[in-house]
Design an enzyme around this catalytic site. Sequence first.
Site, PDB file in Angstrom:
ATOM      1  N   ASN A  74      32.972  34.782  37.563  1.00  0.00           N
ATOM      2  CA  ASN A  74      32.258  35.653  38.502  1.00  0.00           C
ATOM      3  C   ASN A  74      32.940  36.996  38.760  1.00  0.00           C
ATOM      4  OD1 ASN A  74      30.003  33.865  39.081  1.00  0.00           O
ATOM      5  ND2 ASN A  74      31.511  32.560  40.067  1.00  0.00           N
TER       6      ASN A  74
ATOM      7  N   HIS B  37      45.348  37.026  43.262  1.00  0.00           N
ATOM      8  CA  HIS B  37      44.039  36.919  43.933  1.00  0.00           C
ATOM      9  C   HIS B  37      43.767  38.199  44.705  1.00  0.00           C
ATOM     10  CE1 HIS B  37      43.540  32.640  43.093  1.00  0.00           C
ATOM     11  NE2 HIS B  37      44.838  32.519  43.348  1.00  0.00           N
TER      12      HIS B  37
ATOM     13  N   ARG C 186      28.988  42.402  45.153  1.00  0.00           N
ATOM     14  CA  ARG C 186      28.737  41.659  46.400  1.00  0.00           C
ATOM     15  C   ARG C 186      30.049  41.432  47.142  1.00  0.00           C
ATOM     16  NH1 ARG C 186      27.289  36.476  45.415  1.00  0.00           N
ATOM     17  NH2 ARG C 186      27.097  36.250  47.635  1.00  0.00           N
TER      18      ARG C 186
ATOM     19  N   ARG D   2      41.510  31.394  54.053  1.00  0.00           N
ATOM     20  CA  ARG D   2      40.053  31.191  53.999  1.00  0.00           C
ATOM     21  C   ARG D   2      39.723  29.697  54.150  1.00  0.00           C
ATOM     22  NH1 ARG D   2      37.985  34.370  48.927  1.00  0.00           N
ATOM     23  NH2 ARG D   2      35.989  33.857  49.905  1.00  0.00           N
TER      24      ARG D   2
ATOM     25  N   GLU E  68      50.348  34.494  39.334  1.00  0.00           N
ATOM     26  CA  GLU E  68      49.020  34.186  39.867  1.00  0.00           C
ATOM     27  C   GLU E  68      48.591  35.333  40.778  1.00  0.00           C
ATOM     28  OE1 GLU E  68      48.841  30.480  41.978  1.00  0.00           O
ATOM     29  OE2 GLU E  68      46.711  30.719  42.474  1.00  0.00           O
TER      30      GLU E  68
END
Length: 145
Positions: free
Chosen positions: A12, A101, A19, A108, A99
């Site tokens: 995605n 993000h 969005r 979250r 890693e």
Amino acid sequence: MSKPIYVLSGPNLNLLGVREPEIYGKETLDDVRALCEARATSLGRSLVFRQSNHEGQLVDWIQEARTEACALVINPAAYGHTSIALLDALKMLDIPIIECHLSNPAAREAFRRETYVSLVATGLVSGFGSASYELAVEAAAGKAR
Ligand code: CA2
């Protein structure tokens, strides 16, 4: 010439900027690529930047990174929370794994608080939007042999 830093993005993230800008920022993945390339160049490194929505494709690229990359930056997206296949592939690497993000998953939903990738990552950069990728590339360059 040293090997490139591989920067892989999961499902995605090709729709980045379309969005939920309040969570993931306004930049597109092409914008993120440009930021990463500029940072890598300023550090004397080259970059391979790829995104896939398919778990097996990401496994193939991680395996490729075993021999072709000096370090790996990975934003596994949702697969970070689910994929033992990605974890097993990452375990075979003998290079730094950063890693990355855009958001801070630890702040979250509960299901985002852990990733399999963290079990094998050298380090984690999260919560800084597109700057997470730039910082991760910088960390990868610093850790790479
Ligand atoms: O914060 C991150 O970078 C994440 O890896 C993004 C993943 C999410 O599942 C992780 O928990 C944290 C989701 C990527 C979804 O990409 C989007 C792209 C455009 C618009 C909305 C979502």
